[in-house]
Write an enzyme that holds these catalytic residues in place. Structure first.
Site, PDB file in Angstrom:
ATOM      1  CG  ASN A   6      44.630  35.033  29.329  1.00 35.89           C
ATOM      2  OD1 ASN A   6      44.003  35.496  28.367  1.00 35.89           O
ATOM      3  ND2 ASN A   6      44.236  33.966  29.995  1.00 35.89           N
ATOM      4  CD1 TRP A   7      45.634  41.571  28.868  1.00 35.17           C
ATOM      5  CD2 TRP A   7      45.195  42.716  26.992  1.00 35.17           C
ATOM      6  NE1 TRP A   7      46.634  42.496  28.698  1.00 35.17           N
ATOM      7  CE2 TRP A   7      46.402  43.210  27.553  1.00 35.17           C
ATOM      8  CE3 TRP A   7      44.717  43.286  25.812  1.00 35.17           C
ATOM      9  CZ2 TRP A   7      47.125  44.253  26.967  1.00 35.17           C
ATOM     10  CZ3 TRP A   7      45.444  44.319  25.229  1.00 35.17           C
ATOM     11  CH2 TRP A   7      46.629  44.803  25.802  1.00 35.17           C
ATOM     12  CE  LYS A   8      42.072  35.210  32.747  1.00 39.48           C
ATOM     13  NZ  LYS A   8      41.720  34.492  33.936  1.00 39.48           N
ATOM     14  CG  HIS A  61      43.517  29.680  30.400  1.00 37.55           C
ATOM     15  ND1 HIS A  61      42.430  29.747  31.242  1.00 37.55           N
ATOM     16  CD2 HIS A  61      44.423  30.572  30.886  1.00 37.55           C
ATOM     17  CE1 HIS A  61      42.668  30.665  32.185  1.00 37.55           C
ATOM     18  NE2 HIS A  61      43.868  31.165  31.979  1.00 37.55           N
ATOM     19  CD  GLU A 112      39.694  31.798  32.725  1.00 31.27           C
ATOM     20  OE1 GLU A 112      39.824  32.406  31.648  1.00 31.27           O
ATOM     21  OE2 GLU A 112      40.110  32.244  33.816  1.00 31.27           O
ATOM     22  CD  GLU A 132      47.614  30.018  33.975  1.00 33.23           C
ATOM     23  OE1 GLU A 132      47.926  31.189  34.200  1.00 33.23           O
ATOM     24  OE2 GLU A 132      46.615  29.702  33.311  1.00 33.23           O
ATOM     25  N   GLY A 135      42.270  33.799  39.148  1.00 34.03           N
ATOM     26  CA  GLY A 135      41.179  34.769  39.278  1.00 34.03           C
ATOM     27  C   GLY A 135      40.516  34.733  40.641  1.00 34.03           C
ATOM     28  CB  SER A 153      45.973  35.378  42.256  1.00 35.01           C
ATOM     29  OG  SER A 153      44.652  34.965  41.978  1.00 35.01           O
ATOM     30  N   GLY A 210      46.623  37.213  34.523  1.00 36.77           N
ATOM     31  CA  GLY A 210      45.259  37.495  34.074  1.00 36.77           C
ATOM     32  C   GLY A 210      44.834  38.880  34.541  1.00 36.77           C
ATOM     33  N   GLY A 211      44.111  38.926  35.653  1.00 39.90           N
ATOM     34  CA  GLY A 211      43.519  40.174  36.156  1.00 39.90           C
ATOM     35  C   GLY A 211      44.487  41.347  36.175  1.00 39.90           C
TER      36      GLY A 211
HETATM   37  C1  PEP Z   1      45.145  33.373  33.895  1.00 39.57           C
HETATM   38  O1  PEP Z   1      44.025  33.560  33.467  1.00 39.57           O
HETATM   39  O2  PEP Z   1      45.965  32.744  33.199  1.00 39.57           O
HETATM   40  C2  PEP Z   1      45.475  33.889  35.223  1.00 39.57           C
HETATM   41  C3  PEP Z   1      46.599  33.514  35.778  1.00 39.57           C
HETATM   42  O3  PEP Z   1      44.569  34.744  35.802  1.00 39.57           O
HETATM   43  P1  PEP Z   1      44.761  35.576  37.162  1.00 39.57           P
HETATM   44  O4  PEP Z   1      46.126  36.205  37.107  1.00 39.57           O
HETATM   45  O5  PEP Z   1      43.668  36.586  37.163  1.00 39.57           O
HETATM   46  O6  PEP Z   1      44.655  34.596  38.288  1.00 39.57           O
END
Ligand code: PEP
Length: 250
Positions: free
Chosen positions: A9-11, A94, A96, A166, A172, A212, A233-234
Site C-alpha cells: 500500500n503506497w498510500k 483502511h 487511515e 491491521e 506506521g 510495520s 505500508g512503509g
Molecule cells: C498499512 O498502511 O496498511 C500498513 C500496514 O502500514 P505500515 O506497514 O507502514 O505499518
C-alpha cells in the site's frame, strides 16, 4: 482458494517517475513466486501501473472507492472508473480512511456492497486501536467491525474477499504485533467465519496481516498457520525491502 499474498500500500507517496521506477525494480527483481503480489499506487498512477505490469504477475489495487456508483461527488473515484483502467481489486476500510475520513462501519458496508455489485475484489481492513488492546477488548472490537460489515454478506461473496488484520497501533508506528498476537486474532477470525458460514469458506479465505511488517519480522509472522501474508505500508516503498518480504512468504 486460499492464497499467499503480499500487497504493498503506497498510500499518498511517490511521483509518477518514482512510481514507474519502483514498478520497474519490482518487474526486474520479484522473479518467480507462488505469492500473489499486489501494489496499490495512488489514483493518478493506476493506469500507468496497469500498463507497465501488463505481462507481469503483479496486480494493481486501488486504495479506496466511493460508495456511490457515479454522479456529483467531486474529487471521488468510482468502481466503474477503476475497472475502465484495468483495476479489479480495492482496499476498503483502511484505518487511515476510518480515522481521517470518518469512514464508519455503515459506510464501509455500502462500499463493500457496491464493490461486489461492480464485480470488484476487496481487501477489507479491520483492527483495534491501542486503547482497545490495553483494555483487553480487542476481540470484541474486531468481532463488531466484522459483524457490521463482511458478516452480513452471503456465502458466495466470500470468494471476492481477502481480510487484512491491521491493528491500528502497529500501522506506521514501527510497533509490530508479535507473530503470536497476529496468529491469535487470525485464528479467532477464521474460527468465527467457520462458525457463521462454513469450513470451506473459512479455509479458503486469505487473512493477511498489516502493521510495520519489515524484512526482519516477516518470516516469523508469515510462518504462523493462519497468517496468509501481509499488507505492507512503509516497507513497500523500498523495492529491496518489499522483495525480501515477498520472499519471506514463499
Ligand atoms: C498499512 O498502511 O496498511 C500498513 C500496514 O502500514 P505500515 O506497514 O507502514 O505499518
Amino acid at each position: 482458494m486460499r492464497k499467499k499474498i503480499v500487497a504493498g500500500n503506497w498510500k499518498m507517496n511517490n511521483s509518477l517517475n518514482e512510481t514507474i521506477n519502483l514498478i520497474n525494480d519490482l518487474k526486474q527483481n520479484v522473479g518467480r513466486t507462488d505469492v500473489k503480489v499486489m501494489i496499490s499506487p495512488s489514483f493518478p498512477f493506476l493506469k500507468t501501473a496497469v500498463d507497465q505490469l501488463k505481462d507481469v504477475n503483479i496486480e494493481v489495487v486501488a486504495q479506496n472507492i466511493n460508495d456511490n456508483k457515479s454522479g456529483a461527488y467531486t474529487g471521488e473515484v468510482s468502481t466503474d472508473m477503476l475497472k475502465s483502467v484495468g483495476v479489479y481489486t480495492t482496499l476498503i476500510g483502511h484505518s487511515e480512511r476510518r480515522a481521517y475520513y470518518h469512514e464508519n462501519d455503515e459506510l464501509l458496508l455500502k462500499k463493500i456492497n457496491l464493490a461486489l455489485e461492480s464485480n470488484l475484489n476487496i481487501i477489507f481492513c479491520f483492527g483495534e486501536e491501542l486503547k482497545d488492546r490495553k483494555s483487553n477488548s480487542h476481540f470484541d472490537i474486531v468481532k463488531s467491525q466484522l459483524d457490521n460489515t463482511v458478516m452480513k454478506l452471503d456465502a458466495k461473496s466470500w470468494q471476492k474477499i481477502v481480510l487484512a488484520y491491521e491493528p491500528v497501533w502497529a500501522i506506521g508506528t514501527g510497533e509490530t504485533a508479535s507473530a503470536d498476537q497476529a496468529q491469535e486474532i487470525h485464528e479467532f477470525v477464521r474460527n468465527y467465519i467457520l462458525e457463521k458460514f462454513s469450513h470451506k469458506i473459512a479455509n479458503d479465505l486469505s487473512i493477511i496481516y498489516g502493521g510495520s511488517v519489515k524484512p526482519s519480522n516477516a518470516v516469523e509472522i508469515f510462518n504462523k498457520k493462519d497468517v496468509d501474508g501481509g499488507l505492507i505500508g512503509g516497507a513497500a516503498l523500498n523495492s529491496n525491502d518489499f522483495i525480501q518480504i515477498i520472499k519471506a512468504n514463499n
